[in-house]
Enzyme design. Structure first.
Site, PDB file in Angstrom:
ATOM      1  N   TYR A   1       0.818  -1.213   0.000  1.00  0.00           N
ATOM      2  CA  TYR A   1       0.000   0.000   0.000  1.00  0.00           C
ATOM      3  C   TYR A   1       0.854   1.267   0.000  1.00  0.00           C
ATOM      4  O   TYR A   1       0.401   2.316  -0.440  1.00  0.00           O
ATOM      5  CB  TYR A   1      -0.909   0.034   1.233  1.00  0.00           C
ATOM      6  CG  TYR A   1      -2.253  -0.633   1.035  1.00  0.00           C
ATOM      7  CD1 TYR A   1      -2.332  -1.974   0.684  1.00  0.00           C
ATOM      8  CD2 TYR A   1      -3.430   0.082   1.219  1.00  0.00           C
ATOM      9  CE1 TYR A   1      -3.571  -2.586   0.524  1.00  0.00           C
ATOM     10  CE2 TYR A   1      -4.667  -0.521   1.059  1.00  0.00           C
ATOM     11  CZ  TYR A   1      -4.726  -1.846   0.704  1.00  0.00           C
ATOM     12  OH  TYR A   1      -5.945  -2.444   0.547  1.00  0.00           O
TER      13      TYR A   1
ATOM     14  N   LYS B   1       3.230 -15.135   1.898  1.00  0.00           N
ATOM     15  CA  LYS B   1       3.545 -15.992   0.749  1.00  0.00           C
ATOM     16  C   LYS B   1       5.055 -16.179   0.720  1.00  0.00           C
ATOM     17  O   LYS B   1       5.752 -15.735  -0.205  1.00  0.00           O
ATOM     18  CB  LYS B   1       3.045 -15.344  -0.556  1.00  0.00           C
ATOM     19  CG  LYS B   1       1.538 -15.404  -0.742  1.00  0.00           C
ATOM     20  CD  LYS B   1       1.044 -16.724  -1.306  1.00  0.00           C
ATOM     21  CE  LYS B   1       1.466 -16.928  -2.738  1.00  0.00           C
ATOM     22  NZ  LYS B   1       1.062 -18.289  -3.224  1.00  0.00           N
TER      23      LYS B   1
ATOM     24  N   ASP C   1      -2.757 -17.900   0.371  1.00  0.00           N
ATOM     25  CA  ASP C   1      -3.757 -18.498  -0.529  1.00  0.00           C
ATOM     26  C   ASP C   1      -4.392 -19.734   0.121  1.00  0.00           C
ATOM     27  O   ASP C   1      -5.612 -19.921   0.098  1.00  0.00           O
ATOM     28  CB  ASP C   1      -3.151 -18.834  -1.901  1.00  0.00           C
ATOM     29  CG  ASP C   1      -1.914 -19.714  -1.828  1.00  0.00           C
ATOM     30  OD1 ASP C   1      -1.312 -19.816  -0.738  1.00  0.00           O
ATOM     31  OD2 ASP C   1      -1.541 -20.314  -2.852  1.00  0.00           O
TER      32      ASP C   1
ATOM     33  N   ASP D   1      -6.361  -7.172   3.741  1.00  0.00           N
ATOM     34  CA  ASP D   1      -7.496  -6.532   3.077  1.00  0.00           C
ATOM     35  C   ASP D   1      -8.399  -7.610   2.466  1.00  0.00           C
ATOM     36  O   ASP D   1      -9.620  -7.615   2.666  1.00  0.00           O
ATOM     37  CB  ASP D   1      -6.972  -5.570   2.005  1.00  0.00           C
ATOM     38  CG  ASP D   1      -8.086  -4.799   1.329  1.00  0.00           C
ATOM     39  OD1 ASP D   1      -9.024  -4.388   2.024  1.00  0.00           O
ATOM     40  OD2 ASP D   1      -8.017  -4.618   0.100  1.00  0.00           O
TER      41      ASP D   1
ATOM     42  N   ASP E   1     -12.180  -9.278   4.120  1.00  0.00           N
ATOM     43  CA  ASP E   1     -13.451  -9.251   3.387  1.00  0.00           C
ATOM     44  C   ASP E   1     -14.030 -10.661   3.297  1.00  0.00           C
ATOM     45  O   ASP E   1     -15.238 -10.867   3.472  1.00  0.00           O
ATOM     46  CB  ASP E   1     -13.255  -8.708   1.960  1.00  0.00           C
ATOM     47  CG  ASP E   1     -13.549  -7.218   1.860  1.00  0.00           C
ATOM     48  OD1 ASP E   1     -13.454  -6.536   2.895  1.00  0.00           O
ATOM     49  OD2 ASP E   1     -13.878  -6.742   0.757  1.00  0.00           O
TER      50      ASP E   1
HETATM   51  C1  IPM Z   1     -10.467  -1.383   3.719  1.00  0.00           C
HETATM   52  C2  IPM Z   1     -10.711  -0.716   2.394  1.00  0.00           C
HETATM   53  C3  IPM Z   1      -9.576   0.260   2.143  1.00  0.00           C
HETATM   54  C4  IPM Z   1      -8.312  -0.546   1.960  1.00  0.00           C
HETATM   55  C5  IPM Z   1      -9.793   1.247   0.989  1.00  0.00           C
HETATM   56  C6  IPM Z   1     -11.083   2.003   1.114  1.00  0.00           C
HETATM   57  C7  IPM Z   1      -8.621   2.189   0.850  1.00  0.00           C
HETATM   58  O1  IPM Z   1     -10.841  -1.671   1.396  1.00  0.00           O
HETATM   59  O2  IPM Z   1     -10.348  -0.665   4.734  1.00  0.00           O
HETATM   60  O3  IPM Z   1     -10.401  -2.602   3.756  1.00  0.00           O
HETATM   61  O4  IPM Z   1      -8.015  -1.048   0.871  1.00  0.00           O
HETATM   62  O5  IPM Z   1      -7.580  -0.670   2.958  1.00  0.00           O
HETATM   63 MG    MG Z   2     -10.920  -3.695   2.122  1.00  0.00          MG
END
Ligand code: IPM
Ligand code: MG
Length: 369
Positions: free
Chosen positions: A142, A192, A225, A249, A253
């Site tokens: 990032y 990884k 993975d 990230d 999710d």
């Molecule tokens: C998260 C989001 C952020 C990220 C974005 C909005 C920059 O996806 O907080 O997970 O990628 O970190």
């Molecule tokens: Mg995210």
């Protein structure tokens, strides 16, 4: 003594709607639990860009550095998709994380009993699920340099750099081990190492911190993975997972969806302790700005409400009040309140964002009797 201070940054899309419900809850704590906060509010993301031409004004950044905790709604929206990268709404959030040095991002994924049917996985796989992902938040691909889109001969090349120093890995590893000690004493680190040198170093450093400082915590390593695969196969094998910024990230999710709704999950981003002993901290829901439903009263405020519960626990040392709020949310769900995202096949009619907030307030009231 003065009240603890909170900076509220509702942001874009559904951010302001869900934050309005959190404001009710903050007021409730002031009125009913003698726990008043000095609250200020400011802009972040697209709305800040609209007003100031930048997704985070320097004054807002300075305020964020001073307060005891920041509470953020969400940033972004299609309106800003074509903006230059440097002023995109997301850059506001990334600047907060970077300049406050919020290196440990706590993302719990917990399956509420009342919602176990909502997961896309079988109920017995997710019922009772309670895991914590700790995502490194201030480094890795990032932020690594060089980055950019460069000309190379007669074509362009897009470059981002995965980069981790030993000390960056050490500090987030410690956050992982400390969290494991407070929970099931089990930590799984994901990278990884089979293809990335940064992963080799990550694994080595986490192992060393484990051996020297946390021999009592059961440590394992997994390629990220395979970790994704295991998270969908049998997520209850995990307790605490520590991983880098990008894998975190993705995996958070994935873990969020296991629980049935992204609209339910809070997060805390913590840095080093300030002079008053509290960690630098920002709390935000894991979900995004959901522009497709913004302004319609359809959004689920629970993730943002639970983010405030995390603030009570991690910034204000009020674990018992955090539990009270989490229990109130659980009760509301058990009583059948559902925002539109939680309706599934059940054939009920949804409650609005503010009805959900009011139901949580009523459950909080009931907790006092
Ligand atoms: C998260 C989001 C952020 C990220 C974005 C909005 C920059 O996806 O907080 O997970 O990628 O970190
Ligand atoms: Mg995210």
């Amino acid at each position: 003594m003065s009240n603890p201070s909170l900076l509220i940054l509702p942001g874009d899309g559904i951010g302001p709607e869900v934050m309005a419900e959190v404001r009710k809850i903050i007021d409730w704590y002031g009125a009913k639990r003698d726990l008043a906060f000095d609250v200020s509010e400011d802009l972040v993301g697209g709305c800040a860009y609209d007003k100031h031409g930048t997704p985070l004004h320097d004054d807002t950044m300075a305020k964020a550095q001073e307060v005891d905790a920041v509470l953020l709604g969400a940033v972004g929206g299609p309106k800003y998709d074509t903006l230059d990268f440097s002023v995109k709404p997301e850059r506001g959030l990334l600047r907060l994380r970077k300049e406050m040095d919020l290196y440990a991002n706590l993302r719990p994924a917990q399956c509420f009993d009342a919602l176990a049917d909502f997961s896309s996985l079988k109920k017995h796989v997710v019922a009772g699920l309670d895991i914590m992902i700790i995502r490194e938040l201030t480094s890795g691909v990032y932020f690594g340099e060089p980055r950019g889109i460069f000309k190379e001969g007669n074509e362009r090349v897009g470059i981002n750099t995965q980069r981790y120093t030993e000390s960056e890995i050490e500090r987030v590893a410690r956050s992982g081990f400390e969290m494991a000690r407070k929970r099931g004493n089990k930590l799984c680190s994901m990278e990884k190492a089979n293809v990335m040198e940064s992963g080799v170093l990550w694994r080595e450093v986490v192992q060393r911190i484990g051996d020297t400082e946390y021999p009592d915590v059961e440590l394992s390593h997994m390629y990220a993975d395979a970790g994704a695969m295991q998270l969908t196969r049998w997520p209850k094998q995990f307790d605490v997972i520590v991983t880098d910024n990008l894998f975190g990230d993705l995996l958070s999710d994935l873990a969020a969806m296991l629980t049935g709704s992204l609209g339910m999950l809070p997060s805390a981003s913590l840095g080093a302790p300030m002079a008053n002993g509290r960690p630098k901290a920002l709390y935000e829901p894991v979900h995004g700005s959901a522009p497709d439903i913004a302004g319609q009263g359809k959004a689920n405020p629970i993730a943002c409400i639970l983010s405030f519960a995390m603030a009570l626990r991690y910034s204000f040392d009020k674990g018992d009040e955090a539990t009270r709020l989490e229990k109130a949310v659980e009760k509301v769900l058990a009583d059948g309140y559902r925002t539109a995202d939680l309706l599934g096949e059940e054939g009920r009619s949804p409650v609005s964002t503010s009805q959900m907030g009011d139901a949580v307030i009523a459950a909080l009231d009931a907790s006092l009797t």
